[in-house]
Design a protein around this motif. Structure first.
Motif, PDB file in Angstrom:
ATOM      1  N   ASN A 232       0.827  -1.215   0.000  1.00  0.00           N
ATOM      2  CA  ASN A 232       0.000   0.000   0.000  1.00  0.00           C
ATOM      3  C   ASN A 232       0.859   1.261   0.000  1.00  0.00           C
ATOM      4  N   LEU A 233       1.971   1.231   0.724  1.00  0.00           N
ATOM      5  CA  LEU A 233       2.881   2.383   0.755  1.00  0.00           C
ATOM      6  C   LEU A 233       3.491   2.605  -0.624  1.00  0.00           C
ATOM      7  N   GLN A 234       3.857   1.539  -1.288  1.00  0.00           N
ATOM      8  CA  GLN A 234       4.434   1.656  -2.626  1.00  0.00           C
ATOM      9  C   GLN A 234       3.413   2.204  -3.623  1.00  0.00           C
ATOM     10  N   ILE A 235       2.174   1.723  -3.540  1.00  0.00           N
ATOM     11  CA  ILE A 235       1.125   2.191  -4.449  1.00  0.00           C
ATOM     12  C   ILE A 235       0.780   3.654  -4.163  1.00  0.00           C
ATOM     13  N   ASP A 236       0.743   4.028  -2.878  1.00  0.00           N
ATOM     14  CA  ASP A 236       0.461   5.425  -2.516  1.00  0.00           C
ATOM     15  C   ASP A 236       1.546   6.354  -3.070  1.00  0.00           C
ATOM     16  N   VAL A 241       3.218  10.478  -7.140  1.00  0.00           N
ATOM     17  CA  VAL A 241       4.080  10.905  -8.240  1.00  0.00           C
ATOM     18  C   VAL A 241       3.260  11.138  -9.500  1.00  0.00           C
ATOM     19  N   MET A 242       2.338  10.222  -9.795  1.00  0.00           N
ATOM     20  CA  MET A 242       1.494  10.375 -10.981  1.00  0.00           C
ATOM     21  C   MET A 242       0.645  11.637 -10.882  1.00  0.00           C
ATOM     22  N   ASP A 243      -0.024  11.824  -9.753  1.00  0.00           N
ATOM     23  CA  ASP A 243      -0.913  12.982  -9.583  1.00  0.00           C
ATOM     24  C   ASP A 243      -0.138  14.297  -9.678  1.00  0.00           C
ATOM     25  N   ALA A 244       1.104  14.291  -9.185  1.00  0.00           N
ATOM     26  CA  ALA A 244       1.912  15.508  -9.210  1.00  0.00           C
ATOM     27  C   ALA A 244       2.376  15.866 -10.616  1.00  0.00           C
ATOM     28  N   ASN A 245       2.283  14.915 -11.551  1.00  0.00           N
ATOM     29  CA  ASN A 245       2.811  15.151 -12.900  1.00  0.00           C
ATOM     30  C   ASN A 245       1.745  15.083 -13.989  1.00  0.00           C
ATOM     31  N   LEU A 246       0.485  15.041 -13.624  1.00  0.00           N
ATOM     32  CA  LEU A 246      -0.574  14.887 -14.626  1.00  0.00           C
ATOM     33  C   LEU A 246      -0.647  16.049 -15.609  1.00  0.00           C
ATOM     34  N   LYS A 247      -0.182  17.212 -15.210  1.00  0.00           N
ATOM     35  CA  LYS A 247      -0.205  18.371 -16.105  1.00  0.00           C
ATOM     36  C   LYS A 247       1.078  18.486 -16.945  1.00  0.00           C
ATOM     37  N   ASN A 248       2.037  17.636 -16.655  1.00  0.00           N
ATOM     38  CA  ASN A 248       3.318  17.696 -17.364  1.00  0.00           C
ATOM     39  C   ASN A 248       3.258  16.828 -18.617  1.00  0.00           C
ATOM     40  N   HIS A 249       2.553  17.317 -19.613  1.00  0.00           N
ATOM     41  CA  HIS A 249       2.338  16.539 -20.833  1.00  0.00           C
ATOM     42  C   HIS A 249       3.665  16.197 -21.505  1.00  0.00           C
ATOM     43  N   GLY A 250       3.806  14.930 -21.874  1.00  0.00           N
ATOM     44  CA  GLY A 250       5.032  14.471 -22.502  1.00  0.00           C
ATOM     45  C   GLY A 250       6.086  14.006 -21.508  1.00  0.00           C
ATOM     46  N   LYS A 251       5.839  14.219 -20.221  1.00  0.00           N
ATOM     47  CA  LYS A 251       6.798  13.822 -19.193  1.00  0.00           C
ATOM     48  C   LYS A 251       6.902  12.305 -19.124  1.00  0.00           C
ATOM     49  N   LYS A 252       8.125  11.791 -19.057  1.00  0.00           N
ATOM     50  CA  LYS A 252       8.348  10.364 -18.909  1.00  0.00           C
ATOM     51  C   LYS A 252       8.753  10.061 -17.467  1.00  0.00           C
ATOM     52  N   ILE A 253       8.120   9.062 -16.896  1.00  0.00           N
ATOM     53  CA  ILE A 253       8.415   8.654 -15.523  1.00  0.00           C
ATOM     54  C   ILE A 253       8.738   7.172 -15.535  1.00  0.00           C
ATOM     55  N   VAL A 254       9.872   6.813 -14.965  1.00  0.00           N
ATOM     56  CA  VAL A 254      10.265   5.405 -14.871  1.00  0.00           C
ATOM     57  C   VAL A 254      10.084   4.953 -13.421  1.00  0.00           C
ATOM     58  N   GLN A 295       7.899   2.301 -17.726  1.00  0.00           N
ATOM     59  CA  GLN A 295       7.928   3.708 -18.097  1.00  0.00           C
ATOM     60  C   GLN A 295       6.525   4.187 -18.433  1.00  0.00           C
ATOM     61  N   VAL A 296       6.172   5.343 -17.903  1.00  0.00           N
ATOM     62  CA  VAL A 296       4.873   5.980 -18.191  1.00  0.00           C
ATOM     63  C   VAL A 296       5.144   7.335 -18.848  1.00  0.00           C
ATOM     64  N   LYS A 297       4.476   7.590 -19.956  1.00  0.00           N
ATOM     65  CA  LYS A 297       4.567   8.887 -20.606  1.00  0.00           C
ATOM     66  C   LYS A 297       3.239   9.617 -20.429  1.00  0.00           C
ATOM     67  N   ILE A 298       3.278  10.772 -19.778  1.00  0.00           N
ATOM     68  CA  ILE A 298       2.064  11.535 -19.481  1.00  0.00           C
ATOM     69  C   ILE A 298       1.516  12.145 -20.763  1.00  0.00           C
ATOM     70  N   LYS A 299       0.244  11.926 -21.043  1.00  0.00           N
ATOM     71  CA  LYS A 299      -0.385  12.523 -22.232  1.00  0.00           C
ATOM     72  C   LYS A 299      -1.022  13.866 -21.878  1.00  0.00           C
TER      73      LYS A 299
END
Length: 299
Positions: A232-236, A241-254, A295-299
């Motif tokens: 649960n800590l890992q998922i949180d 991290v995802m929520d903090a970067n949702l507006k960063n279109h094109g951002k890649k997160i590994v 790797q996740v790329k934010i759209k």
């Protein structure tokens, strides 16, 4: 005595290589990927089952087409200067033994540094910048079994520090809750009316944000935590991290989740399929992150 033990350990390291494969003595065959420097410093326990009593071996991996001139240095917080622990040349595609680390040495290793410059002695090559990479070293991790992780360059779990990744001197990636909160507040501020906001200049292409979700990177101790609590800590952390970067279109997160039994990876893919389904998802580069990274790329 220590010198004799170090020599015996080095000889012991070489023996399996002779038995394992003749390829260890063949000339290094250059590859396209090898034109980029990838350097890793790693610590391997001599007896992984007796961490409270064992000593450790230090290695430097040169995963490149280049010959490296290297100095490996350490410094304790109470010391004014650095101590050279090893200096020499590391050939292309080699894993170099840097010496034994005694348990009593760890108190003087609060920081480590690797200075290097790369070249090819017998042919033309692309010039690489000389650099010095410094890391803080948490010596308590040497006595925690879960801090030793599988690594693509080693048969046994190790504590590994990236020195250079794809020509870029590495920096430690730490999850800072305060920084995540700041980013989330910035996200909320971005949703306010635009009347007081100025347009931002186009940003340069950035390197991926790398987030290590291994539980040892998130908490100092797992005492009192069940497997469910840790997951649960890992998922949180992943969600923050995802929520903090949702507006960063094109951002890649590994997200580095490791191989293990695949429980965390499956949980992340489920999150990405339902909660964050509009983003591009793929396995991260094996060469850069090994097996066990998404790797996740934010759209």
């Amino acid at each position: 005595m220590a010198a004799k033990k170090a020599k015996e350990a080095e000889q012991k390291l070489k023996e399996p290589k002779i038995e394992a494969s003749k390829a260890d003595f063949e000339p290094w065959v250059e590859t396209a990927e090898g034109e980029r420097l990838n350097i890793v410093l790693a610590y391997e326990a001599e007896d992984l089952k007796r961490l409270s009593q064992t000593n450790f071996d230090a290695y430097l991996v040169n995963d490149s087409n280049y010959t490296l001139s290297v100095a490996y240095l350490t410094r304790g917080n109470e010391q004014k200067g650095w101590t050279t622990r090893w200096a020499g040349t590391v050939e292309p595609g080699m894993q170099e033994y840097l010496g034994e680390v005694l348990r009593e040495d760890l108190s003087k290793m609060d920081r480590i540094a690797v200075q290097y410059f790369a070249y090819k002695p017998d042919r033309e090559f692309e010039l690489k910048a000389m650099a010095c990479v410094e890391h803080k070293l948490d010596s308590t991790k040497f006595f925690k079994l879960h801090c030793f992780q599988p690594n693509v360059y080693f048969d046994e779990p190790v504590i590994a520090l990236n020195i250079v990744r794809n020509d870029l001197p590495a920096r430690q990636i730490e999850i800072d809750p305060a920084e995540l909160e700041r980013q989330m507040r910035s996200k909320a501020s971005a949703d306010k009316p635009k009347e007081n906001r100025k347009p931002l200049a186009p940003s340069r292409k950035e390197e991926p944000l790398v987030v290590d979700l291994h539980i040892a990177e998130l908490v100092d101790t797992t005492a009192g935590l069940s497997n469910a609590d840790m997951l649960n800590l890992q998922i949180d952390t992943f969600r923050r991290v995802m929520d903090a970067n949702l507006k960063n279109h094109g951002k890649k997160i590994v997200f580095i989740h490791g191989k293990g039994e695949g429980v965390l990876r499956k949980a992340l893919l489920k999150e990405l399929a339902y909660r964050y389904k509009d983003h591009d998802v793929q396995d991260a580069s094996f060469r850069e992150y090994g097996f066990g990274a998404t790797q996740v790329k934010i759209k």
